[in-house]
Write a protein that holds these residues in place. Structure first.
Motif, PDB file in Angstrom:
ATOM      1  N   SER A  33      -5.646   7.268  -2.548  1.00  0.00           N
ATOM      2  CA  SER A  33      -6.285   8.125  -1.549  1.00  0.00           C
ATOM      3  C   SER A  33      -7.784   8.268  -1.779  1.00  0.00           C
ATOM      4  O   SER A  33      -8.514   8.653  -0.876  1.00  0.00           O
ATOM      5  N   HIS A  34      -8.260   7.927  -2.974  1.00  0.00           N
ATOM      6  CA  HIS A  34      -9.698   8.008  -3.233  1.00  0.00           C
ATOM      7  C   HIS A  34     -10.443   6.793  -2.681  1.00  0.00           C
ATOM      8  O   HIS A  34     -11.548   6.927  -2.170  1.00  0.00           O
ATOM      9  N   TYR A  35      -9.839   5.627  -2.785  1.00  0.00           N
ATOM     10  CA  TYR A  35     -10.489   4.403  -2.313  1.00  0.00           C
ATOM     11  C   TYR A  35      -9.962   4.058  -0.926  1.00  0.00           C
ATOM     12  O   TYR A  35      -8.846   3.594  -0.770  1.00  0.00           O
ATOM     13  N   VAL A  36     -10.789   4.253   0.076  1.00  0.00           N
ATOM     14  CA  VAL A  36     -10.429   3.958   1.455  1.00  0.00           C
ATOM     15  C   VAL A  36     -10.964   2.570   1.779  1.00  0.00           C
ATOM     16  O   VAL A  36     -12.179   2.363   1.820  1.00  0.00           O
ATOM     17  N   LEU A  37     -10.076   1.623   1.958  1.00  0.00           N
ATOM     18  CA  LEU A  37     -10.426   0.224   2.173  1.00  0.00           C
ATOM     19  C   LEU A  37     -11.347  -0.289   1.074  1.00  0.00           C
ATOM     20  O   LEU A  37     -12.274  -1.063   1.319  1.00  0.00           O
TER      21      LEU A  37
END
Length: 175
Positions: A33-37
């Protein structure tokens, strides 16, 4: 008693009663959830507030990541889908029909991540086809993160319920 029996007696090697499994689950969803794409979300928030050079940096980073993701999807798409579906089917079958707890635990980690991976490809295609920039790009990334967090919450809930059920059924000694 030999060394292996002692280790297995001291450390519970079953998946759902093992602290390391739950730590891995939490870290997995936290990172997802921290790294979006592939872009750290705190940078997305900072860029949406400050604009300017930070916004241009995020747009470039998103463009690089979606091009990479879509290239992988286009080159290995069908093979990857077949391989992943085969793996998930094997894990599901071993877990449900043969009661292999490790397969159940792995399936409960892998299946929602496959849903997020599919969502990543669809969002990347949307960003590329609509050439999103600025506020529209940030809103798309925020909504993508929200959907990822919803999948994560549902996954953690289902995993926790199934894990508690397995621990109640198998008992404290795994038998």
């Amino acid at each position: 008693m030999n060394l292996y029996q002692t280790i297995f007696e001291v450390i519970d090697m079953r998946s759902f009663s093992n602290l390391w499994y739950w730590i891995a689950l939490a870290v997995l969803w936290s990172a997802t959830s921290h790294y979006v794409l592939g872009v750290p979300f705190d940078l997305v928030q900072k860029a949406s507030k400050e604009g300017g050079e930070k916004q241009a940096d995020i747009e470039t980073l998103v463009r690089i990541n979606i091009n990479r993701l879509l290239n992988i999807a286009e080159v290995t798409g069908l093979f990857s889908v077949a391989l992943v579906c085969t793996g998930l089917t094997v894990l599901f079958s071993l877990g449900i029909f043969y009661s292999v707890e490790f397969a159940q635990a792995t399936f409960l980690l892998a299946f929602p991540m496959c849903c997020v991976a599919l969502m990543n490809v669809l969002t990347a295609r949307k960003i590329r086809s609509e050439t999103l920039q600025g506020a529209a790009l940030f809103e798309t990334l925020k909504f993508h993160r929200f959907k990822t967090q919803v999948i994560g919450m549902m996954s953690i809930f289902v995993t926790a319920m199934w894990g508690m059920y397995q621990n109640l059924v198998t008992g404290p000694l795994g038998g």
